[in-house]
Design an enzyme around this catalytic site. Structure first.
Site, PDB file in Angstrom:
ATOM      1  N   GLY A  46      -3.207   1.439  10.538  1.00 31.29           N
ATOM      2  CA  GLY A  46      -2.024   2.065   9.500  1.00 31.29           C
ATOM      3  C   GLY A  46      -0.884   1.294   9.604  1.00 31.29           C
ATOM      4  O   GLY A  46      -0.222   1.384  10.802  1.00 31.29           O
ATOM      5  N   ALA A  47      -0.412   0.964   8.695  1.00 32.24           N
ATOM      6  CA  ALA A  47       0.808   0.169   8.639  1.00 32.24           C
ATOM      7  C   ALA A  47       1.997   0.802   9.429  1.00 32.24           C
ATOM      8  O   ALA A  47       2.670   0.179  10.176  1.00 32.24           O
ATOM      9  CB  ALA A  47       1.347  -0.449   7.364  1.00 32.24           C
ATOM     10  N   GLN A 193     -12.744   4.114   7.896  1.00 33.58           N
ATOM     11  CA  GLN A 193     -11.578   4.827   8.060  1.00 33.58           C
ATOM     12  C   GLN A 193     -11.452   6.295   7.277  1.00 33.58           C
ATOM     13  O   GLN A 193     -10.828   7.292   7.666  1.00 33.58           O
ATOM     14  CB  GLN A 193     -10.029   4.242   7.468  1.00 33.58           C
ATOM     15  CG  GLN A 193      -9.845   2.919   8.470  1.00 33.58           C
ATOM     16  CD  GLN A 193     -10.544   1.571   8.195  1.00 33.58           C
ATOM     17  OE1 GLN A 193     -11.657   1.581   7.475  1.00 33.58           O
ATOM     18  NE2 GLN A 193     -10.105   0.774   8.391  1.00 33.58           N
ATOM     19  N   ASP A 234      -0.313  -1.401   2.704  1.00 29.43           N
ATOM     20  CA  ASP A 234       0.070  -2.208   3.766  1.00 29.43           C
ATOM     21  C   ASP A 234       1.450  -3.164   3.544  1.00 29.43           C
ATOM     22  O   ASP A 234       2.028  -3.532   4.388  1.00 29.43           O
ATOM     23  CB  ASP A 234      -0.882  -2.995   4.171  1.00 29.43           C
ATOM     24  CG  ASP A 234      -1.968  -2.141   5.211  1.00 29.43           C
ATOM     25  OD1 ASP A 234      -2.585  -1.228   4.778  1.00 29.43           O
ATOM     26  OD2 ASP A 234      -1.764  -2.387   6.308  1.00 29.43           O
ATOM     27  N   LYS A 245      -5.936  -1.517   1.638  1.00 30.71           N
ATOM     28  CA  LYS A 245      -7.221  -1.616   1.949  1.00 30.71           C
ATOM     29  C   LYS A 245      -7.999  -2.076   0.946  1.00 30.71           C
ATOM     30  O   LYS A 245      -8.305  -1.764  -0.127  1.00 30.71           O
ATOM     31  CB  LYS A 245      -7.758  -0.123   2.833  1.00 30.71           C
ATOM     32  CG  LYS A 245      -9.131  -0.031   3.500  1.00 30.71           C
ATOM     33  CD  LYS A 245      -9.256  -1.380   4.295  1.00 30.71           C
ATOM     34  CE  LYS A 245      -8.573  -1.114   5.656  1.00 30.71           C
ATOM     35  NZ  LYS A 245      -8.565  -2.395   6.201  1.00 30.71           N
TER      36      LYS A 245
HETATM   37  O1  MRU Z   1      -6.894  -1.726   8.323  1.00 31.12           O
HETATM   38  P1  MRU Z   1      -6.081  -0.259   8.410  1.00 31.12           P
HETATM   39  O2  MRU Z   1      -6.995   1.033   8.746  1.00 31.12           O
HETATM   40  O3  MRU Z   1      -5.030  -0.547   9.322  1.00 31.12           O
HETATM   41  O4  MRU Z   1      -5.527  -0.237   7.014  1.00 31.12           O
HETATM   42  C1  MRU Z   1      -4.869   0.885   6.682  1.00 31.12           C
HETATM   43  C2  MRU Z   1      -4.497   0.982   5.255  1.00 31.12           C
HETATM   44  O5  MRU Z   1      -5.158   0.340   4.539  1.00 31.12           O
HETATM   45  C3  MRU Z   1      -3.671   2.099   4.675  1.00 31.12           C
HETATM   46  O6  MRU Z   1      -3.862   2.560   3.451  1.00 31.12           O
HETATM   47  C4  MRU Z   1      -2.205   1.606   4.871  1.00 31.12           C
HETATM   48  O7  MRU Z   1      -1.987   0.869   6.238  1.00 31.12           O
HETATM   49  C5  MRU Z   1      -1.145   2.486   4.644  1.00 31.12           C
HETATM   50  S1  MRU Z   1      -1.201   3.770   6.022  1.00 31.12           S
HETATM   51  C6  MRU Z   1      -0.010   5.266   5.494  1.00 31.12           C
END
Ligand code: MRU
Length: 336
Positions: A46-47, A193, A234, A245
């Site tokens: 998660g970013a 996720q 992200d 995602k």
């Molecule tokens: O690959 P991930 O699980 O790190 O991807 C996460 C996402 O795409 C989330 O939507 C994004 O990071 C926002 S988290 C607040």
């Protein structure tokens, strides 16, 4: 609040998200390499959470060396920064953190003071993410009406932010305000996720939810079962294109077709003002075994070729509004 990233004074504790929901296992470390590997393996993901974990990781890297001169210290820190930067290329928050930590290193020449300044900056980054996500949750909650069913994709909750959550923070806040909301969440192939993490968070928060596979979203939109969609991001380019995602773009196009508002919630640390539009944002390609195998069991004929981009680009024209700690930017009306 669920705490995915915890600074314990002299070491970092991460809730291992690869083990959820089966096990609530923690990883505790003082080694920046372990933090970097946890980001790559998505034990922390998660970013915003990646940005916070990387900040503590960089500070831990600084504490590794004693009795070195400034030049040696800076050269060691450049290795630490490069290791962090190589973990996941898409999440802007990681690079926002690296820029902030780098500027601390450039500002101070006393290595003891530097170590202290780096840990203080990491704590500040963490606390800023917590405040930002709290504001975003409140602003996002205002967009939902009593009785709404809201669709979300992937996981943008407390786990993903080391704070209150963005998209899921808004859902949790809406329910806290007494709004009777329901959630439909997508599984989010290949790493699930949605079914592993969002379902877990919604269950903990007591929000009624139903899980669907990614390919069911169009059906439920066309039936009128969904009143709004909210996702995290992200990286957001200067023109408002959103990288999130894989599967987000598809949902945004379907939302337009079905007259459903499509909201993106993200802190300013996710905004990339130096990148003009989404096409210039690096899209992470992950290991093909994430698709060919499920928990170690091979699911495809030997030699099957696979494409595995982890993110896609949603053009800004499909986004109804972007919610950040600075406010709500509506399509065609205002900008952040
Ligand atoms: O690959 P991930 O699980 O790190 O991807 C996460 C996402 O795409 C989330 O939507 C994004 O990071 C926002 S988290 C607040």
């Amino acid at each position: 609040m669920i705490r995915s990233v915890n600074w314990l004074g002299d070491c970092l504790q991460l809730l291992d998200q690869t083990k959820l929901p089966a096990k609530e296992a923690y990883l505790t470390t003082t080694d920046y390499r372990v933090v970097a590997s946890a980001i790559t393996k998505m034990q922390v993901r998660g970013a915003p959470a990646i940005g916070v974990a990387a900040a503590y990781g960089i500070a831990l890297g600084a504490f590794e060396f004693s009795n070195v001169n400034l030049a040696q210290f800076r050269s060691h820190m450049s290795v630490v920064m490069k290791t962090m930067a190589a973990t996941r290329p898409t999440a802007k928050n990681l690079f926002t953190t690296i820029e902030r930590m780098e500027s601390i290193i450039q500002k101070t020449s006393d290595t003891c003071l530097l170590k202290q300044a780096l840990i203080e900056e990491a704590i500040k980054i963490h606390s800023e993410e917590q405040s930002a996500t709290q504001i975003i949750s409140k602003l996002g909650a205002n967009l939902f009406r009593d009785g709404d069913t809201i669709l979300t994709h992937c996981n943008a909750g407390p786990l993903a932010t080391a704070g209150y959550g963005t998209a899921i923070g808004a859902l949790i806040e809406a329910q806290r305000q007494g709004k009777n909301i329901r959630v439909i969440n997508t599984e989010t192939r290949p790493l699930l996720q949605g079914s592993r993490l969002t379902a877990w968070e919604l269950k903990v928060a007591g929000i009624p939810f139903k899980l669907i596979t990614d390919s069911m979203a169009a059906y439920f939109m066309s039936k009128g079962s969904i009143q709004a969609i909210i996702v995290g991001a992200d990286r957001i380019a200067k023109n408002g294109d959103v990288v999130n995602k894989i599967g987000t773009y598809m949902l945004a196009v379907l939302a337009r077709e079905n007259n459903i508002p499509f909201y993106v919630a993200a802190p300013l640390s996710t905004f990339d003002y130096d990148t003009p539009s989404g096409e210039f944002i690096p899209i992470e390609e992950r290991n093909t075994t994430e698709i060919t195998e499920i928990y170690g069991t091979v699911m495809t004929p030997e030699g099957t070729e696979v494409l595995n981009p982890a993110f896609d680009i949603t053009p800004t024209c499909y986004i109804t509004a972007i919610i950040s700690e600075k406010g709500v930017a509506w399509q065609g009306k205002n900008s952040i």
